[in-house]
Design an enzyme around this catalytic site. Structure first.
Site, PDB file in Angstrom:
ATOM      1  N   PHE A  34       0.852  -1.189   0.000  1.00  0.00           N
ATOM      2  CA  PHE A  34       0.000   0.000   0.000  1.00  0.00           C
ATOM      3  C   PHE A  34       0.893   1.246   0.000  1.00  0.00           C
ATOM      4  CE2 PHE A  34      -3.360   2.977   1.327  1.00  0.00           C
ATOM      5  CZ  PHE A  34      -4.375   2.543   0.498  1.00  0.00           C
ATOM      6  N   ASP A  92       4.146   5.825  -6.977  1.00  0.00           N
ATOM      7  CA  ASP A  92       4.902   6.867  -7.659  1.00  0.00           C
ATOM      8  C   ASP A  92       6.302   6.387  -8.022  1.00  0.00           C
ATOM      9  OD1 ASP A  92       5.517   6.645  -4.994  1.00  0.00           O
ATOM     10  OD2 ASP A  92       5.733   8.799  -4.632  1.00  0.00           O
TER      11      ASP A  92
END
Length: 769
Positions: free
Chosen positions: A689, A693
């Site tokens: 989680f 990016d």
């Protein structure tokens, strides 16, 4: 009269600024000051302490103003133009936009038509299409462009407009050409330049000739010019009326030619509220006045003054008028002409729903628009040109007055604080007061006795000084009340100082977009959030929706009950995209409803200026194959370790841009992220989680051997999640540890980033320092 010692009017001492030299008796002896108790005060000490106080105040307040200007004021966007063009002008910063529609009453701006231009990286092209910058870049220095008129020659469009010459400060008539239905305009030059101001270049064809009837009311008449070599060479054909009409047009209607214009020189004429009609059998005259002239002499908000070319739609004639109520050229009205004869005239206003921006000064037409020309193309589609301005008339002078008033108020507060602290002894020089008279000649005394005004002024000065002494006695800085009063005065002074700097040096206050190769464009803003961060989201949307180049805001809703688009104060459409699963991969999901090529991925807890966003967008348009963002990172070491921006600064370079605040090519980036090759990486993002990016940076690097990241330094950025208590990554050390693990795994999957270092301060504009 003999000389006498100088006695102060109260216990406050002497005027700090009085320059003490030799006594007036010419004896060359230095003058001393004697107080009531007979003690002597050294005037040099008084003067030097007051000078030191004012110098200190000037340095402190000046430094505060300088810091405010550096971090809070956005620069005027005038990149890429000549030094002479686009100077601040009290008449405004007018520009011209293009609109399309199935009818004159269903017009939409060019950005809504999704017109793309690869050469200028405009995906899509956005208004305005002609500005002072584009005209100045072509070699014709201009402060603004306004009053646009179209002339159609087959598929070629010509646009005539007023351009205010930045050198002569006079209106000339410019012309531009478009061969792609108005998306791109090439400024051709100055079509008409006279010794007086010109505007409102009404162009039409008659008997095989092309004529122009510009406003030249400063000359005192109305002139008709004929094209000898269209579109740049014109000759005076005829002075058709010895009357200084403004914003005039002529049209053929029911067997006659009709000329509409306003004459503001008559006695009792209401400026911008007057309209006259004239008629003739030919556009060359002679012209006869309408029986009911003046047709209007009314309030300037009623639309009496013409605002562009009239048009015919479904057999009806429509006139366009200006509403100059709130400010000159505030908006346009459209009137349906019901009766037009030599003896009667009647028109009624009809709704005109041209799309108006609510972005305020950040929109090119956020404050006003006053001129429309709408015509039908050979395809049946309607095209319109509309001018607009981001500031009201007289804005530059208004800001200067407010700024100057703020600075003078600061000076007054500085004197007041000096009085309370004892650094300033009185408000006016004691030599002005009757109590502080030195020896004067008999001639001077003879002049002063009958001069009542001088005596009253000296008495007023004396009372003013006495009031300052009383104020100092009542408000003592060493008391709690006195300290509070001083703090309040200082805070007000600092606020006024910043206000003065803003109004005098901050320009219009608009955070404008940046022109690139003659075009503006727009992007989609995308953020990912959930129900606990709704407070952040509302503030976020209200702020960023006002940025000039934002086309739409897409909210990726990961968890909880989603809000409705109407729950937000937004200047652009807001779309809530509800996801089935709470996954960080949703940020980059392919979305066919996104109409722009550029997407700004921006976390909902990051607040920065619209100017920073606009600068980042311009850099991305220059490098659309890169990730362009505001948070650089440098990945290196063995084993790989994730570190913050300080590490990148230490090594003077970066090889990663965090996509929590970055521009991407929506089609390329999202397709890469959801390709089969990225499946393992997406699974890792779901398991941690985290790191979506980081994965995007590896995918970009894996697809190219050249640089794939570009940094833009923001003026400032604030993390609002720290105020709301809903930060996703509260434990920085644990967060960095997870991301370090991601680096190792992604490096094994997609290759290393360590050899792709880009240095800071590469850009000539200094945006990456």
């Amino acid at each position: 009269m003999g000389s006498s010692p100088i006695v102060s009017s109260g216990g406050g001492g002497v005027g700090w600024w009085r320059w003490f030299g030799h006594s007036s008796n010419g004896g060359g002896k230095s003058s001393n000051i004697t107080s009531k108790n007979g003690s002597h005060t050294n005037e040099g000490c008084v003067l030097s302490s007051a000078f030191a106080y004012f110098l200190f105040s000037f340095v402190v307040l000046g430094s505060i103003g300088n810091l405010y200007a550096k971090f809070m004021l956005t620069p005027n966007v005038r990149t890429g133009i000549t030094a002479l063009g686009c100077q601040e002008d009290n008449e405004g910063s007018w520009a011209v936009g293009v609109f399309y529609g199935d009818s004159p009453f269903s017009l939409k701006p060019i950005e809504a038509m999704n017109v793309w231009k690869e050469k200028s990286a405009a995906w899509p092209v956005a208004n305005p299409v002609i500005t002072c910058a584009s005209v100045s870049d072509a070699g014709f220095p201009s402060n603004f462009v306004a009053d646009p008129f179209l002339y159609l020659q087959g598929e070629i469009l010509y646009l005539f407009y007023e351009t205010k010459n930045s050198i002569t400060m006079q209106g000339d008539i410019g012309v531009a050409r478009s061969i792609d239905k108005g998306a791109t305009w090439q400024p051709l030059g100055i079509a008409l330049d006279e010794d007086w101001h010109l505007s409102y270049p009404y162009v039409f064809e008659y008997n095989g000739n092309i004529y122009m009837m510009p406003e030249g009311s400063a000359k005192g008449d109305l002139r008709l010019y004929r094209a000898t070599d269209f579109p740049l060479k014109w000759t005076l054909h005829k002075v058709i009326m010895k009357k200084p009409l403004v914003d005039s047009f002529m049209i053929p209607y029911e067997g006659k030619f009709w000329l509409f214009g306003s004459d503001h020189t008559g006695i009792g004429t209401k400026k911008n509220g007057q309209l006259e009609i004239w008629h003739s059998s030919s556009p060359l005259g002679p012209w006869k006045p309408h029986k009911k002239n003046p047709i209007y002499n009314t309030d300037k908000s009623m639309g009496a003054r013409n605002g562009g070319r009239p048009f015919v739609y479904n057999g009806n004639l429509y006139r366009i008028g200006q509403d100059c109520g709130q400010t000159y050229g505030h908006r346009i009205h459209v009137f349906k002409v019901e009766v037009l004869t030599t003896e009667e005239f009647k028109e009624v206003e009809v709704p005109f729903l041209a799309e108006e921006s609510i972005k305020g000064r950040n929109a090119w037409n956020g404050a006003r628009n006053h001129h429309l020309d709408v015509q039908q193309l050979s395809s049946g589609e309607w095209i319109a040109v509309l001018d607009g301005d981001r500031v009201p008339s007289g804005d530059a002078v208004h800001r200067f007055i407010l700024g100057s008033a703020s600075v003078f108020a600061v000076a007054g507060l500085v004197v007041l604080v000096g009085l309370l602290l004892g650094a300033v002894k009185c408000l006016v020089p004691l030599s002005w007061c009757p109590q502080s008279m030195e020896k004067r000649s008999d001639t001077s005394l003879a002049w002063e006795r009958p001069n009542l005004l001088s005596s009253k002024f000296r008495l007023f000065c004396s009372r003013l000084n006495r009031a300052s002494s009383i104020l100092r006695a009542r408000i003592r800085p060493n008391t709690r009340t006195g300290t509070f009063v001083l703090l309040v005065i200082i805070v007000v002074a600092v606020t006024l100082m910043c206000t003065g700097v803003k109004y005098i040096y901050g320009g219009s206050g608009a955070e404008e977009p940046y022109l690139l190769d003659g075009h503006y464009s727009q992007f989609t803003l995308l953020t990912m959030t959930y129900d606990a961060r709704l407070w952040n989201l509302k503030m976020y949307i209200k702020h960023y929706s006002r940025c000039s180049s934002v086309h739409e805001i897409v909210v990726v809703w990961n968890k909880g009950i989603p809000p409705q688009p109407g729950d937000f104060d937004s200047a652009v459409p807001v779309r809530i995209r509800v996801e089935k699963n709470n996954s960080l991969n949703n940020r980059f999901r392919i979305d066919p409803l996104i109409k722009t090529r550029a997407v700004l991925e921006l976390d909902d807890d990051i607040m920065m200026t619209c100017d920073d966003i606009e600068r980042g967008f311009k850099v991305w348009r220059e490098h659309p194959d890169r990730i362009v963002g505001f948070y650089p990172r440098f990945v290196n070491g063995s084993p790989l370790k994730y570190r913050g921006e300080k590490h990148a600064r230490k090594h003077n370079g970066y090889n990663m841009i965090l996509t929590g605040a970055a521009f991407l090519d929506a089609r390329v980036a999202f397709e890469r992220y959801w390709s089969p090759e990225a499946e393992a990486g997406r699974a890792l993002v779901d398991s941690y989680f985290n790191c979506e990016d980081v994965l995007m940076n590896y995918l970009y690097a894996n697809a190219s051997s050249s640089s794939v990241v570009e940094y833009v330094k923001p003026a400032w950025a604030v993390d609002t999640s720290k105020f709301s208590g809903v930060a996703i990554s509260r434990n920085t050390q644990a967060h960095y540890g997870v991301r370090s693990n991601c680096l190792k795994k992604f490096a094994g999957m997609y290759g290393s980033l360590t050899h792709r270092k880009a240095e800071f301060s590469r850009r000539k504009d200094g945006w990456d320092v």
